[in-house]
Design a protein around this motif. Structure first.
Motif: not given
Length: 156
Positions: A68-83, A147-153
């Motif tokens: 819900a902090t995203s401003e566009r759905s594309e911002e969540m692409e390749d984002v990996v949240p891990l507990g 721990s959240i990261r964006r995976m390289p495409r």
């Protein structure tokens, strides 16, 4: 920005969430609400939702709030949240339909926006959530460290 549809698409298919019957009700402007009807298969010896069901609910609402902090759905692409860590505080038996709410705090929101905008590829933050029953009685509070990261495409 309302990201409810995106949160549903990302979260509801997760096997643990599907097993618990988690439903994303709202995910907008850094705030989320998710619900579940405590399934009999996930109850404990007193007929209350087992702690594993409660942690799935706290996990889901935290993930929905992050989305819900995203401003566009594309911002969540390749984002990996891990507990990274989680804690629960049990307040009352968790029976029937349960509602979990989470609002991303200002510091966590700033950290997430840096990740989602591409300024950085990693973020660490915590979400805090509360769970109430149909009468509004608090049944559980929980914290989830992420721990959240964006995976390289991958190259085409």
């Amino acid at each position: 920005m309302d990201m409810t549809a995106l949160a549903r698409t990302l979260l509801e298919p997760i096997p643990a969430h599907r097993t618990a019957g988690i439903e994303v009700l709202r995910a907008a402007d850094g705030m989320a609400e998710v619900a579940l009807e405590a399934p009999k298969e996930l109850t404990n010896v007193i007929g209350s939702l087992h702690s594993s069901g409660l942690i799935a609910l706290i996990d889901a609402v935290g993930l929905a709030a992050i989305t819900a902090t995203s401003e566009r759905s594309e911002e969540m692409e390749d984002v990996v949240p891990l507990g990274a860590a989680a804690s629960l505080e049990f307040l009352a038996p968790a029976r029937g339909r349960l509602l979990a709410t989470c609002r991303v705090g200002d510091e966590a929101h700033h950290t997430l926006r840096r990740l989602l905008s591409g300024e950085t590829d990693r973020a660490r933050l915590s979400t805090r959530a509360g769970v109430t029953d149909t009468e509004g009685t608090p049944v559980c509070r929980g914290t989830f460290d992420w721990s959240i990261r964006r995976m390289p495409r991958s190259a085409p």
